[in-house]
Design a protein around this motif. Structure first.
Motif, PDB file in Angstrom:
ATOM      1  N   LEU A 173      -9.573 -29.805 -14.544  1.00  0.00           N
ATOM      2  CA  LEU A 173     -10.915 -30.287 -14.221  1.00  0.00           C
ATOM      3  C   LEU A 173     -11.900 -29.128 -14.127  1.00  0.00           C
ATOM      4  O   LEU A 173     -13.024 -29.196 -14.668  1.00  0.00           O
ATOM      5  N   VAL A 174     -11.500 -28.055 -13.466  1.00  0.00           N
ATOM      6  CA  VAL A 174     -12.376 -26.880 -13.371  1.00  0.00           C
ATOM      7  C   VAL A 174     -12.636 -26.309 -14.764  1.00  0.00           C
ATOM      8  O   VAL A 174     -13.779 -25.973 -15.116  1.00  0.00           O
ATOM      9  N   ALA A 175     -11.594 -26.202 -15.580  1.00  0.00           N
ATOM     10  CA  ALA A 175     -11.757 -25.664 -16.934  1.00  0.00           C
ATOM     11  C   ALA A 175     -12.721 -26.519 -17.750  1.00  0.00           C
ATOM     12  O   ALA A 175     -13.525 -25.996 -18.533  1.00  0.00           O
ATOM     13  N   HIS A 176     -12.645 -27.836 -17.555  1.00  0.00           N
ATOM     14  CA  HIS A 176     -13.547 -28.733 -18.276  1.00  0.00           C
ATOM     15  C   HIS A 176     -14.999 -28.491 -17.876  1.00  0.00           C
ATOM     16  O   HIS A 176     -15.885 -28.393 -18.742  1.00  0.00           O
ATOM     17  N   HIS A 177     -15.276 -28.385 -16.587  1.00  0.00           N
ATOM     18  CA  HIS A 177     -16.647 -28.140 -16.133  1.00  0.00           C
ATOM     19  C   HIS A 177     -17.173 -26.809 -16.666  1.00  0.00           C
ATOM     20  O   HIS A 177     -18.331 -26.716 -17.103  1.00  0.00           O
ATOM     21  N   VAL A 178     -16.324 -25.786 -16.617  1.00  0.00           N
ATOM     22  CA  VAL A 178     -16.749 -24.469 -17.096  1.00  0.00           C
ATOM     23  C   VAL A 178     -17.032 -24.519 -18.595  1.00  0.00           C
ATOM     24  O   VAL A 178     -18.013 -23.935 -19.078  1.00  0.00           O
ATOM     25  N   ALA A 179     -16.180 -25.225 -19.337  1.00  0.00           N
ATOM     26  CA  ALA A 179     -16.387 -25.339 -20.791  1.00  0.00           C
ATOM     27  C   ALA A 179     -17.696 -26.045 -21.115  1.00  0.00           C
ATOM     28  O   ALA A 179     -18.294 -25.806 -22.176  1.00  0.00           O
ATOM     29  N   ASP A 243     -24.221 -27.184  -9.830  1.00  0.00           N
ATOM     30  CA  ASP A 243     -24.424 -27.908 -11.097  1.00  0.00           C
ATOM     31  C   ASP A 243     -23.231 -28.797 -11.430  1.00  0.00           C
ATOM     32  O   ASP A 243     -23.255 -29.521 -12.431  1.00  0.00           O
ATOM     33  N   ALA A 244     -22.191 -28.774 -10.584  1.00  0.00           N
ATOM     34  CA  ALA A 244     -21.061 -29.697 -10.740  1.00  0.00           C
ATOM     35  C   ALA A 244     -20.485 -30.004  -9.369  1.00  0.00           C
ATOM     36  O   ALA A 244     -20.282 -29.094  -8.553  1.00  0.00           O
ATOM     37  N   LEU A 245     -20.261 -31.284  -9.113  1.00  0.00           N
ATOM     38  CA  LEU A 245     -19.636 -31.708  -7.866  1.00  0.00           C
ATOM     39  C   LEU A 245     -18.322 -32.406  -8.196  1.00  0.00           C
ATOM     40  O   LEU A 245     -18.303 -33.366  -8.975  1.00  0.00           O
ATOM     41  N   LEU A 246     -17.235 -31.927  -7.605  1.00  0.00           N
ATOM     42  CA  LEU A 246     -15.907 -32.477  -7.848  1.00  0.00           C
ATOM     43  C   LEU A 246     -15.464 -33.256  -6.616  1.00  0.00           C
ATOM     44  O   LEU A 246     -15.336 -32.682  -5.514  1.00  0.00           O
ATOM     45  N   GLY A 247     -15.281 -34.562  -6.764  1.00  0.00           N
ATOM     46  CA  GLY A 247     -14.766 -35.359  -5.659  1.00  0.00           C
ATOM     47  C   GLY A 247     -13.255 -35.231  -5.599  1.00  0.00           C
ATOM     48  O   GLY A 247     -12.577 -35.319  -6.634  1.00  0.00           O
ATOM     49  N   GLY A 248     -12.715 -35.055  -4.405  1.00  0.00           N
ATOM     50  CA  GLY A 248     -11.263 -34.965  -4.259  1.00  0.00           C
ATOM     51  C   GLY A 248     -10.555 -36.266  -4.572  1.00  0.00           C
ATOM     52  O   GLY A 248      -9.345 -36.284  -4.811  1.00  0.00           O
ATOM     53  N   ASN A 249     -11.291 -37.370  -4.574  1.00  0.00           N
ATOM     54  CA  ASN A 249     -10.779 -38.653  -5.078  1.00  0.00           C
ATOM     55  C   ASN A 249     -11.947 -39.407  -5.713  1.00  0.00           C
ATOM     56  O   ASN A 249     -13.107 -38.983  -5.642  1.00  0.00           O
TER      57      ASN A 249
END
Length: 332
Positions: A173-179, A243-249
């Motif tokens: 998921l982190v790699a996707h946001h960075v890409a 610029d990106a928010l990752l929900g834990g669920n």
């Protein structure tokens, strides 16, 4: 002279009481060296099975228990818990078992009630979920002789656990946001109760962000829609919006998405949002939610199969963590 018990034999041989029982019943899965050690202990202690008790024990118990640890009434509408219970029920029924439920807490009363249900043979074993379950509670339950399978939770020393590879999912998921060009990532996740899977997600998030050389921060949540909404409102009010928010669920991600709409933010233009679970409802959000698919139903079925095998006297091992997969949609 006090009559030796099965537990005495187990302690003398350095094996579990279930292994001693399997040797006495001629179970084929026992290793020859283990069988010899148990038979030597039986001889040394002059152990003789209580045949009346044995006959009672051998009456087949066909009810399993799904026990939720420290789940308050607000979590009864949680799609996670409902999905788990449905899958457990389906697998149990398919194998000729029924499923009872229990709600456990740190108080003695709930554990004592579960113990009575087991000793009275109302249930034959339990699948347990709950990130706040501690080793002391697990040790108490197994001390009764009850088979226990932990689902979606890790505890040191617990031999029967079914869970998923959350670390690889968070890395993907982190790699996707960075890409996608995101350089400032915020994770909403509850860690105050130190649930093992939450910590796994958090640690993998920070490690992956560091490896990619991007900013990473954590905002505490509680798995609910409201905490995801609150997290984004607080970030916006601080004037330091990621610029990106990752929900834990998925529920926290959905709450954040609702807050973004209310604030007039474009998703994913102003802010990318992603979740973790891939529940059915995320396909019907606007925009559709990018998330990590966790095979909760398959994991629950495996937990039921594992528990049934244990209650049948089979020697079982914990399966490897279930693989997860990144599902890219419109929100990130």
């Amino acid at each position: 002279m006090t009559r030796a018990t099965l537990k005495d034999v187990a302690a003398h041989a350095g094996v579990s009481h279930q292994t001693v029982s399997n040797v006495l019943n001629g179970h084929p899965s026992i290793r020859p060296t283990t069988r010899e050690r148990v038979l030597s202990s039986i001889s040394a202690l002059d152990y003789h099975p209580n045949q009346a008790a044995k006959a009672l024990r051998e009456a087949r118990v066909t009810t399993l228990c799904f026990a939720s640890f420290e789940h308050d009434p607000d979590t009864l509408s949680d799609p996670y818990r409902n999905l788990i219970q449905a899958a457990l029920t389906a697998e149990a029924n398919a194998q000729g078992y029924s499923l009872a439920t229990a709600f456990l807490a740190h108080d003695e009363a709930s554990l004592d009630e579960l113990r009575q249900r087991y000793l009275q043979r109302s249930i034959g074993g339990a699948v347990i979920i709950g990130t706040r379950l501690q080793a002391a509670q697990w040790e108490r339950m197994t001390s009764w002789g009850m088979n226990v399978v932990l689902l979606d939770h890790f505890l040191p020393g617990t031999p029967h656990t079914v869970s998923a590879d959350y670390a690889s999912g968070m890395r993907a998921l982190v790699a996707h946001h960075v890409a996608r060009g995101r350089r400032d990532l915020a994770l909403v996740l509850p860690t105050r109760d130190y649930g093992s899977t939450a910590l796994m997600r958090r640690d993998s998030f920070f490690a992956a962000a560091k490896a990619h050389g991007v900013r990473a921060r954590h905002i505490d949540g509680d798995w609910s829609y409201a905490s995801g909404e609150r997290a984004l409102l607080e970030l916006h009010a601080s004037g330091d919006l990621p610029d990106a928010l990752l929900g834990g669920n998925d529920r926290m991600a959905t709450g954040a998405l609702s807050a973004a709409h209310g604030l007039g933010l474009s998703v994913p233009g102003d802010l990318a949002i992603s979740g973790f679970d891939d529940f059915d409802f995320v396909q019907y959000l606007h925009p559709k939610l990018t998330t990590v698919r966790v095979p909760h139903a398959e994991m629950a079925r495996e937990a039921a199969r594992l528990l049934i095998a244990l209650t049948s006297g089979e020697d079982c091992v914990t399966p490897p963590p279930y693989p997860v997969s990144l599902i890219v949609r419109d929100s990130a």
